[in-house]
Design a protein around this motif. Structure first.
Motif, PDB file in Angstrom:
ATOM      1  N   PRO A  65     -21.249  -3.065 129.809  1.00  0.00           N
ATOM      2  CA  PRO A  65     -20.928  -3.391 128.404  1.00  0.00           C
ATOM      3  C   PRO A  65     -20.824  -4.904 128.203  1.00  0.00           C
ATOM      4  O   PRO A  65     -20.424  -5.621 129.117  1.00  0.00           O
ATOM      5  CB  PRO A  65     -19.566  -2.718 128.181  1.00  0.00           C
ATOM      6  CG  PRO A  65     -19.220  -1.983 129.417  1.00  0.00           C
ATOM      7  CD  PRO A  65     -20.160  -2.381 130.496  1.00  0.00           C
ATOM      8  N   THR A 145     -25.120 -11.537 139.730  1.00  0.00           N
ATOM      9  CA  THR A 145     -23.668 -11.703 139.843  1.00  0.00           C
ATOM     10  C   THR A 145     -22.972 -11.341 138.526  1.00  0.00           C
ATOM     11  O   THR A 145     -23.417 -11.754 137.452  1.00  0.00           O
ATOM     12  CB  THR A 145     -23.345 -13.169 140.225  1.00  0.00           C
ATOM     13  OG1 THR A 145     -23.967 -13.435 141.455  1.00  0.00           O
ATOM     14  CG2 THR A 145     -21.868 -13.403 140.338  1.00  0.00           C
ATOM     15  N   GLY A 146     -21.918 -10.566 138.687  1.00  0.00           N
ATOM     16  CA  GLY A 146     -21.137 -10.182 137.508  1.00  0.00           C
ATOM     17  C   GLY A 146     -21.751  -9.059 136.703  1.00  0.00           C
ATOM     18  O   GLY A 146     -21.347  -8.789 135.569  1.00  0.00           O
ATOM     19  N   SER A 147     -22.735  -8.387 137.269  1.00  0.00           N
ATOM     20  CA  SER A 147     -23.416  -7.324 136.515  1.00  0.00           C
ATOM     21  C   SER A 147     -22.733  -5.963 136.681  1.00  0.00           C
ATOM     22  O   SER A 147     -23.170  -4.974 136.105  1.00  0.00           O
ATOM     23  CB  SER A 147     -24.882  -7.240 136.942  1.00  0.00           C
ATOM     24  OG  SER A 147     -24.943  -7.004 138.323  1.00  0.00           O
ATOM     25  N   GLY A 148     -21.686  -5.911 137.514  1.00  0.00           N
ATOM     26  CA  GLY A 148     -20.923  -4.667 137.644  1.00  0.00           C
ATOM     27  C   GLY A 148     -21.206  -3.880 138.907  1.00  0.00           C
ATOM     28  O   GLY A 148     -20.965  -2.666 138.949  1.00  0.00           O
ATOM     29  N   LYS A 149     -21.678  -4.512 139.932  1.00  0.00           N
ATOM     30  CA  LYS A 149     -21.988  -3.799 141.185  1.00  0.00           C
ATOM     31  C   LYS A 149     -20.699  -3.289 141.831  1.00  0.00           C
ATOM     32  O   LYS A 149     -20.594  -2.118 142.194  1.00  0.00           O
ATOM     33  CB  LYS A 149     -22.732  -4.736 142.167  1.00  0.00           C
ATOM     34  CG  LYS A 149     -24.064  -5.237 141.665  1.00  0.00           C
ATOM     35  CD  LYS A 149     -24.802  -6.065 142.661  1.00  0.00           C
ATOM     36  CE  LYS A 149     -24.153  -7.404 142.946  1.00  0.00           C
ATOM     37  NZ  LYS A 149     -24.121  -8.339 141.822  1.00  0.00           N
ATOM     38  N   THR A 150     -19.731  -4.205 141.990  1.00  0.00           N
ATOM     39  CA  THR A 150     -18.476  -3.822 142.649  1.00  0.00           C
ATOM     40  C   THR A 150     -17.738  -2.779 141.802  1.00  0.00           C
ATOM     41  O   THR A 150     -17.174  -1.823 142.324  1.00  0.00           O
ATOM     42  CB  THR A 150     -17.600  -5.076 142.875  1.00  0.00           C
ATOM     43  OG1 THR A 150     -18.407  -6.074 143.485  1.00  0.00           O
ATOM     44  CG2 THR A 150     -16.416  -4.778 143.757  1.00  0.00           C
ATOM     45  N   PHE A 151     -17.809  -2.975 140.509  1.00  0.00           N
ATOM     46  CA  PHE A 151     -17.162  -2.010 139.619  1.00  0.00           C
ATOM     47  C   PHE A 151     -17.787  -0.626 139.806  1.00  0.00           C
ATOM     48  O   PHE A 151     -17.094   0.374 139.884  1.00  0.00           O
ATOM     49  CB  PHE A 151     -17.324  -2.479 138.157  1.00  0.00           C
ATOM     50  CG  PHE A 151     -16.721  -1.535 137.162  1.00  0.00           C
ATOM     51  CD1 PHE A 151     -15.346  -1.504 136.940  1.00  0.00           C
ATOM     52  CD2 PHE A 151     -17.534  -0.656 136.442  1.00  0.00           C
ATOM     53  CE1 PHE A 151     -14.798  -0.621 136.029  1.00  0.00           C
ATOM     54  CE2 PHE A 151     -16.991   0.230 135.525  1.00  0.00           C
ATOM     55  CZ  PHE A 151     -15.612   0.257 135.315  1.00  0.00           C
ATOM     56  N   SER A 338     -17.425 -12.165 146.923  1.00  0.00           N
ATOM     57  CA  SER A 338     -18.603 -11.620 146.235  1.00  0.00           C
ATOM     58  C   SER A 338     -19.896 -12.280 146.714  1.00  0.00           C
ATOM     59  O   SER A 338     -20.971 -11.889 146.327  1.00  0.00           O
ATOM     60  CB  SER A 338     -18.455 -11.786 144.726  1.00  0.00           C
ATOM     61  OG  SER A 338     -18.446 -13.161 144.424  1.00  0.00           O
TER      62      SER A 338
HETATM   63  N1  ATP Z   1     -19.583  -0.699 133.304  1.00  0.00           N
HETATM   64  C1  ATP Z   1     -18.523  -1.494 133.189  1.00  0.00           C
HETATM   65  N2  ATP Z   1     -17.529  -1.165 132.349  1.00  0.00           N
HETATM   66  C2  ATP Z   1     -16.475  -1.965 132.236  1.00  0.00           C
HETATM   67  N3  ATP Z   1     -16.287  -3.113 132.906  1.00  0.00           N
HETATM   68  C3  ATP Z   1     -17.249  -3.504 133.745  1.00  0.00           C
HETATM   69  C4  ATP Z   1     -18.407  -2.704 133.925  1.00  0.00           C
HETATM   70  N4  ATP Z   1     -19.181  -3.343 134.847  1.00  0.00           N
HETATM   71  C5  ATP Z   1     -18.524  -4.466 135.210  1.00  0.00           C
HETATM   72  N5  ATP Z   1     -17.368  -4.552 134.552  1.00  0.00           N
HETATM   73  C6  ATP Z   1     -16.442  -5.660 134.723  1.00  0.00           C
HETATM   74  O1  ATP Z   1     -17.179  -6.854 134.885  1.00  0.00           O
HETATM   75  C7  ATP Z   1     -16.575  -7.716 135.795  1.00  0.00           C
HETATM   76  C8  ATP Z   1     -17.553  -8.114 136.876  1.00  0.00           C
HETATM   77  O2  ATP Z   1     -17.988  -7.011 137.519  1.00  0.00           O
HETATM   78  P1  ATP Z   1     -18.223  -6.949 139.088  1.00  0.00           P
HETATM   79  O3  ATP Z   1     -17.215  -7.745 139.793  1.00  0.00           O
HETATM   80  O4  ATP Z   1     -18.314  -5.525 139.445  1.00  0.00           O
HETATM   81  O5  ATP Z   1     -19.605  -7.661 139.197  1.00  0.00           O
HETATM   82  P2  ATP Z   1     -20.463  -7.826 140.471  1.00  0.00           P
HETATM   83  O6  ATP Z   1     -21.866  -7.568 140.112  1.00  0.00           O
HETATM   84  O7  ATP Z   1     -19.914  -7.047 141.586  1.00  0.00           O
HETATM   85  O8  ATP Z   1     -20.297  -9.370 140.798  1.00  0.00           O
HETATM   86  P3  ATP Z   1     -20.533 -10.085 142.154  1.00  0.00           P
HETATM   87  O9  ATP Z   1     -21.992 -10.132 142.365  1.00  0.00           O
HETATM   88  O10 ATP Z   1     -19.924 -11.406 141.951  1.00  0.00           O
HETATM   89  O11 ATP Z   1     -19.862  -9.269 143.201  1.00  0.00           O
HETATM   90  C9  ATP Z   1     -15.376  -6.972 136.348  1.00  0.00           C
HETATM   91  O12 ATP Z   1     -14.222  -7.416 135.724  1.00  0.00           O
HETATM   92  C10 ATP Z   1     -15.605  -5.557 135.975  1.00  0.00           C
HETATM   93  O13 ATP Z   1     -14.392  -4.847 135.710  1.00  0.00           O
END
Ligand code: ATP
Length: 938
Positions: A65, A145-151, A338
């Motif tokens: 989102p 990065t920050g696209s929600g992978k870890t989430f 990350s």
């Molecule tokens: N589908 C989603 N719904 C709600 N919040 C989300 C969603 N995806 C990601 N977020 C939020 O976005 C932020 C970044 O997400 P996340 O850390 O998962 O990114 P990432 O791809 O793992 O980043 P990195 O590459 O730095 O590890 C977090 O605060 C997470 O809660």
């Protein structure tokens, strides 16, 4: 305690590994599909070639989102599987002028409203299903990065991600078939071993004691460390996923192990490692691990901690512990977690139960392991966007490199499959691809979750990841084989055992029977009777319904029994046939065996013969060696002797040489003595001659006196004229006299012409030209020796003319010099080089005013030392007397009336002439007795 007795003697008591330890353990450690392949090692290759039994890599796209309300999205979902990427004005493509909408198709596209549950059910659940069936599976999240992978992979306290849900489902599914803790134990070589229940219990007790000790030190909740200790306690309040799936084998027991690793800067770290991290240290804070391949070429992390977990909570606790360690490590490394790839592996270990359904089979070969890898990749980014510097740039480089290698591997795999190429896939170029290698080689299903942040700023990056993800779908992964079913095994024995135990427990509880009255377990019996007899209470014999139910059940059981009997007869027959076959085979083997025995006997005899020959040869060899050594010693001795002889010879030579030298010096000495003796003789002779000369001189003086007395009355005038005429006559005579008989008259006229033969006294040299007085006296003017000296064509003269010479006289005494070198002064011996004759011309007035010209003649001899030795042979003197008498000349005579007598100059002695020559020659002049020299030359 342990009723299984087939332990290898060297194996520890707690280890029930059966068969060859290495292979058994390794086989047991293989993932489930590999377990199926272990019966056919080439199957993997065959499967790889057979692309009909393959599935593509499934890529799912999840759109995050948008965070801010005002943000614009660059993505529009077209349908369930397609999305459009719309270039924003800020994108590079727009600036370059080639911006156009791109469409991408994936397995499924999830919008930003897709819940974690939906994501899990759609993407991960099928993989968990496979996993429970004993197959491997890989799920990885990829994106910027920050696209929600870890989430997506982990989630948060309110919305659990894929990983906790997987654990929930796995534990829900194996709840009834879970093995007690420590029944399986990892061998740290990617394999597992089994141990008895009793051994497992002992280990559990040990662990319990340790926990109690730790609890005494740190306050804990429910025997576990407080979650706050790990810092992420909110996860524990999550809602569990209740899904349960069927397990692969109801008659197996299962255990779950987890490993958690991280790949950072292309190094593998174990996040569950117990060793402490020194956060003050940046280098060496974490010990990196090596990737190895087991016996079956399955890649594993060497020495990784495999933690057995009994519940999802415990597994999650371990995960959180790993997360905490990850944070600590990154604090020590001064970086962000990350920026690394994290891999959480869930390993399901299963082994079939024994026929009683009581314990697992005591056979490590029957252990099957499946693995579910959940990978959270580091964000893919470009350097210019992050503007990374120093360490950040390096880690960004490593991330990109590993992702680049991943892309490269995918590309080559696709190419190989599409064009039947055979290019080597560079898995080993990065640790990430090396670890995932087995999945791409067909050891399990592979799924990718492409996480996308739809904000405009991410457009350029999304363009790349989407293109890659779309192409990845073209890769075909060979479908894994079904895990091996261990037949024949009676199915349902686990359930039967459970029922039997339950019934037994009820009977004991109701005190119908005593516990020891019942056999421990007879599952075979339970199954042999067929379907269970329904529970019905019969109070009256007229209860037809119950009776008919019972009758039906019994009839069914009878039918089952008949079928079973029939089955047994069939089995018995087939068994008998097999037995006959085996017997036949045995007979053949026996005859083969006896053949082999006789062959062995022949070979043994042959061998003994050869042994004897060998021994004899050895003996001979020994003898030859001894002889050889003796000969060698002899040669050595001879060589020494030869050396001694040579030395002796040399010494003799030296002595001989010395002797020769001594002899030479003796001879020299002798020669010197002879010369001295000769010199002494010469001196004696000289003295004698001088004495003789003096006597003769006295006689002459006496004669003169006599003559002067006789001529006294004559007038001086006539005397003068006579004297003049006699002088002229004498001169004439001198020039014409040639015979030796004229010598007396010549001598009498010697007032004007004096031919000198010098009495020489050897002053400097023993060999000096000494014209003896006798010779002098007997010397004639016309003696050829005193004539013009003739030289041969070979003679070269040194014509030494004194500077004082005014007029060169033309006399018969002057030598004929065909070859000459004229000098006025001799400065060095070099002036005499090449010359063999010497002539010195001097002119000076004498005491009476007459001019006296002298000619010195000699021979030049070369000396050994390279110098010149001149031997003076003759001196000619020519006096030119003026006709006018000079007062001094008048008075030369003691008697004024007597004739003028010129005193000959040859009485001047050798020293005078020697001085004369030496004065003009600045070189050494040697006077030698001409006779001696001549004799010497002869
Ligand atoms: N589908 C989603 N719904 C709600 N919040 C989300 C969603 N995806 C990601 N977020 C939020 O976005 C932020 C970044 O997400 P996340 O850390 O998962 O990114 P990432 O791809 O793992 O980043 P990195 O590459 O730095 O590890 C977090 O605060 C997470 O809660």
């Amino acid at each position: 305690m342990d009723k299984k007795t087939t332990r290898p003697p060297t194996t520890p008591a707690s280890n029930r590994r059966i068969g060859p330890p290495s292979s058994a353990t390794r086989s047991a450690g293989r993932p489930a599909t590999a377990g199926a392949l272990r019966y056919n090692p080439d199957l993997n290759r065959q499967l790889n070639l057979n692309l009909r039994e393959s599935d593509p890599v499934e890529v799912y796209c999840r759109i995050k989102p948008l965070e801010g309300d005002g943000d614009d999205s660059c993505i529009r979902i077209l349908d369930d599987s397609t999305l459009a990427l719309i270039p924003p004005e800020t994108s590079a493509a727009w600036k370059l002028g080639n911006a156009k909408e791109q469409h991408y198709t994936f397995q499924r596209v999830f919008g930003s409203d897709a819940s974690q549950k939906v994501i899990f059910d759609s993407i991960a659940l099928p993989l968990v299903k496979d996993f429970l069936q004993g197959k491997n599976a890989l799920l990885f999240a990829y994106g910027v990065t920050g696209s929600g992978k870890t989430f997506t992979m982990s989630g948060n306290s309110s919305e659990s991600g894929v990983m906790p849900r997987c654990l929930d489902v796995v534990f829900n599914s194996i709840a009834k078939n879970r093995a007690s803790k420590y029944v399986f134990r990892p061998d740290r070589m990617n394999g597992f071993e089994s141990q008895t229940k009793a051994d497992a219990m002992l280990e559990r007790q040990k662990e319990m004691h340790e926990r109690q000790r730790e609890t005494a030190k740190t306050p804990r909740r429910n025997g576990r460390p407080p979650i706050a200790e790990y810092g992420i306690d909110q996860y524990m309040n999550r809602v569990r996923d209740e899904t349960s799936l069927p397990v692969g084998n109801e008659d197996s027991l299962y255990s779950v192990f987890v490993t958690y690793i991280e790949i950072y800067n292309n190094s593998v770290y174990d996040l569950l490692d117990e060793s402490p991290i020194d956060i003050m240290k940046t280098r060496g804070a974490l010990q990196h691990k090596l990737l190895r391949e087991d016996y079956n070429h399955n890649v594993y992390v060497n020495g990784v901690a495999e933690v057995e977990v009994e519940s999802p909570e415990e597994a999650f606790e371990v995960y959180l512990k790993g997360q905490r360690r990850r944070r600590m490590a990154h604090t020590a490394l001064n970086t962000e977690s990350s920026r690394s790839h994290s891999i959480f592996n869930i390993r399901l270990v299963q082994a079939p139960l024994d026929p009683e359904g009581e314990e697992i089979m005591d056979n490590s070969k029957m252990i099957n392991v499946s693995q579910l890898s959940l990978v959270d990749l580091a964000g893919s980014e470009r350097y210019h966007r992050t503007q990374a510097r120093g360490d950040r740039l390096k880690e960004a480089g490593n991330i990109n490199n590993s992702l680049m290698t991943l892309r490269k591997c995918m590309d080559i795999l696709r190419e190989n499959q599409k064009f039947s190429a055979n290019r080597v896939v560079p898995y080993r170029e990065s640790k990430l691809t090396h670890f995932l290698k087995n999945y791409f080689d067909g050891e399990g299903r592979v799924r990718m979750i492409l996480c996308v942040n739809p904000r405009n700023d991410d457009y350029d990056e999304n363009l790349h990841v989407m293109a890659f993800a779309e192409l990845t779908q073209e890769i075909q992964i060979v479908r894994p084989q079904e895990p091996k079913k261990f037949e024949p095994m009676t199915p349902g024995r686990h359930k039967a055992n459970e029922l039997y135990k339950e019934a037994k427990r009820q009977l004991v509880e109701e005190k119908i029977v005593e516990e020891n009255e019942l056999p421990s377990s007879d599952v075979q019996l339970v199954f042999g009777l067929g379907i269970p007899i329904p529970l019905c209470k019969i109070s009256k014999s007229t209860e037809e319904e119950a009776l008919s139910t019972l009758r039906k059940a019994l009839e069914l059981r009878l039918k089952g029994k008949e079928e079973l009997q029939k089955f047994i007869v069939e089995k018995r027959q087939s068994f008998r046939l097999r037995l006959v076959g085996i017997e036949r085979e045995m007979l053949t083997l026996r005859s083969e065996n006896s053949n082999l025995r006789s062959h062995i006997e022949r070979v043994t005899t042959e061998k003994e013969k050869l042994d004897n020959i060998f021994r004899a040869t050895l003996f001979e060899k020994g003898e030859l060696e001894t002889k050889y050594k003796e000969q060698e010693a002899h040669i050595h001795q001879l060589e020494e002797e030869l050396l001694n002889c040579k030395m002796e010879l040399r010494q003799r030579d030296l002595a001989h040489h010395k002797e020769k030298e001594n002899l030479k010096s003796d001879m020299d000495l002798q020669r010197e003595l002879d010369a001295m003796k000769q010199e002494r003789n010469l001196q004696n002779e000289k003295a004698k001659l001088e004495a003789e000369f003096r006597t003769k001189e006295k006689t002459i003086i006496a004669v003169r006196e006599l003559v002067s007395n006789i001529d006294a009355p004559r007038s001086s005038r006539s005397r003068q004229s006579k004297s003049k005429s006699s002088k002229s006559a004498a001169l004439l005579e001198l020039s014409t006299t040639s015979s030796e008989s004229d010598l007396p008259s010549a001598v009498s006229k010697a007032d004007r012409i004096t031919r000198s033969k010098f009495m020489s006294t050897p002053v400097l040299h023993e060999s000096v030209v000494i014209p003896s007085s006798a010779n002098r006296r007997s010397a004639l003017v016309n003696n050829p020796r005193y004539g013009r000296a003739r030289s041969t064509d070979r003679d070269v003269w040194i014509e030494h003319t004194d500077k004082a010479v005014v007029l060169k006289p033309q006399t018969v005494f002057q030598p004929v010099m065909k070859k000459k070198k004229s000098v006025t002064q001799l400065k060095s011996a070099d002036d005499m080089k090449g010359a063999s004759k010497y002539c010195l011309l001097t002119q000076e007035p004498d005491s009476e005013g007459d001019i006296e010209t002298r000619l010195y003649k000699g021979e030049i001899n070369r000396t050994i030392t390279g110098g010149a030795n001149m031997v003076l042979q003759d001196v000619e003197a020519l006096r030119q007397t003026s006709p006018k008498p000079t007062p001094s000349r008048k008075r030369t005579s003691s008697s004024p009336s007597g004739p003028e007598i010129h005193r000959p100059r040859f009485d001047r002695g050798l020293e005078t002439h020697y001085d004369e020559v030496e004065k003009r020659c600045r070189v050494g002049v040697s006077y030698r007795d001409s006779e001696t020299t001549r004799n010497g030359r002869k």
